[in-house]
Scaffold this active site. Sequence first.
Site, PDB file in Angstrom:
ATOM      1  N   CYS A  28       0.805  -1.226   0.000  1.00 19.09           N
ATOM      2  CA  CYS A  28       0.000   0.000   0.000  1.00 19.09           C
ATOM      3  C   CYS A  28       0.838   1.276   0.000  1.00 19.09           C
ATOM      4  CB  CYS A  28      -0.968  -0.014   1.175  1.00 19.09           C
ATOM      5  SG  CYS A  28      -2.104  -1.406   1.111  1.00 19.09           S
ATOM      6  N   LYS A  71      -8.695  -0.097  10.301  1.00 18.46           N
ATOM      7  CA  LYS A  71      -8.701  -1.112   9.253  1.00 18.46           C
ATOM      8  C   LYS A  71      -7.775  -2.242   9.662  1.00 18.46           C
ATOM      9  CE  LYS A  71      -7.630  -1.925   4.411  1.00 18.46           C
ATOM     10  NZ  LYS A  71      -7.335  -1.351   3.106  1.00 18.46           N
ATOM     11  N   LYS A 123     -13.384  -1.280   9.416  1.00 16.94           N
ATOM     12  CA  LYS A 123     -13.382  -2.243   8.324  1.00 16.94           C
ATOM     13  C   LYS A 123     -12.561  -3.460   8.702  1.00 16.94           C
ATOM     14  CE  LYS A 123     -11.546  -2.682   3.731  1.00 16.94           C
ATOM     15  NZ  LYS A 123     -10.592  -2.171   2.804  1.00 16.94           N
TER      16      LYS A 123
HETATM   17  C1  PBG Z   1      -7.019  -1.047  -0.612  1.00 20.18           C
HETATM   18  C2  PBG Z   1      -8.294  -1.649  -0.169  1.00 20.18           C
HETATM   19  C3  PBG Z   1      -8.584  -2.986   0.131  1.00 20.18           C
HETATM   20  C4  PBG Z   1      -9.952  -3.048   0.385  1.00 20.18           C
HETATM   21  C5  PBG Z   1     -10.433  -1.754   0.269  1.00 20.18           C
HETATM   22  N1  PBG Z   1      -9.399  -0.904  -0.058  1.00 20.18           N
HETATM   23  C6  PBG Z   1      -7.720  -4.173   0.105  1.00 20.18           C
HETATM   24  C7  PBG Z   1      -6.691  -4.400   1.102  1.00 20.18           C
HETATM   25  O1  PBG Z   1      -6.442  -3.593   2.000  1.00 20.18           O
HETATM   26  O2  PBG Z   1      -6.036  -5.421   0.932  1.00 20.18           O
HETATM   27  C8  PBG Z   1     -10.729  -4.284   0.714  1.00 20.18           C
HETATM   28  C9  PBG Z   1     -12.137  -4.269   0.259  1.00 20.18           C
HETATM   29  C10 PBG Z   1     -12.805  -5.588   0.260  1.00 20.18           C
HETATM   30  O3  PBG Z   1     -12.253  -6.609   0.676  1.00 20.18           O
HETATM   31  O4  PBG Z   1     -13.969  -5.606  -0.167  1.00 20.18           O
HETATM   32  N2  PBG Z   1      -6.015  -1.041   0.334  1.00 20.18           N
END
Ligand code: PBG
Length: 327
Positions: free
Chosen positions: A129, A194, A247
């Site tokens: 990221c 998150k 999340k």
């Molecule tokens: C980007 C991002 C992710 C998700 C949303 N933005 C993937 C991750 O962090 O690996 C996941 C969304 C989903 O699983 O529906 N970083």
Amino acid sequence: MELTVRPRRLRTSEAIRKMVRETRVDKSSLIYPAFFMDGTDKVEPIPSLPGQYRYTVDRMGELLDQLCEAGVSNVLFFGIPEEKDEVGSQAYAEDGIVQRALRYTKEHYPELYRISDVCMCEYTSHGHCGVLCGHEVDNDRTLELLAATALSHVEAGAQMVAPSDMMDGRIRAIRECLDGKGHIETPIMSYAVKFASAFYGPFREAAGSAPSFGDRRGYQMDFHNRREAMKEALLDVEEGADILMVKPAMSYLDLVREIKDATDLPMATYSVSGEYAMVKAAALNGWIDEERIVCEMAAAVYRAGADLYITYYAKELAKYMQEGKIG
Ligand code: PBG
């Protein structure tokens, strides 16, 4: 029987159950996550998310029509670029996939509210990221690129930006950058809390964003932690976030409630790809009643305190709300 208090009295008919209902829902709270990809004339089914598709910009109107028809007015934009490199240049390219999708939507579907996911993992060749320093993501160098990405989204038509990278200080970095260019009125919805979650598995297949080595535990949160979640949330409030997100959703509703009670920002939660995939898989097998499960999960999210609900089931939920199957 000398019972004076009989809770069942308030459950005797649909009319009274609806009257005393504690959680009311509204489709204006729904946000639909959508995937757009480089190329032309393609609508590709996403194998890990049955019922979800990736669209090229020239065909994205098909999806946006469905959203308008369903009454879902908020879209979260994700991009899948053709070219990836070490520093994720397509994330902040003026003609990047999200930028073009935003411009198209602004021009042709001005009634839809445009929120962009700000992250680098879909754009970097290594799938992390941010930019790397050795095998680690370099926090402070990444901040500059995230701010540049957010700015280029806003310039292309994003009305809200949603950073999902989990770098320290990114809310402040993005706020300063946007303000410096006069975008003082663009809100930031922070993916404040998150977790490093296995529930993102199907998304990574959808977006081709799985890390090529290691994992995201060096920046996303450890799912055992509750106080740390509060620390992250409060930090983002301090840095200027306008909306906080937790999340994934389902396994973290305790934190939605806790942060809702501790702050005065609107709360969002994201029912991520793994949550959708589990429900869909069980439904396709005939093991569960999809409609009732989707309504029950959504009610739980709102009952926990979410004001906004990001879900791949947004279109269906809007319909269920309309039909009075929920809320
Ligand atoms: C980007 C991002 C992710 C998700 C949303 N933005 C993937 C991750 O962090 O690996 C996941 C969304 C989903 O699983 O529906 N970083």
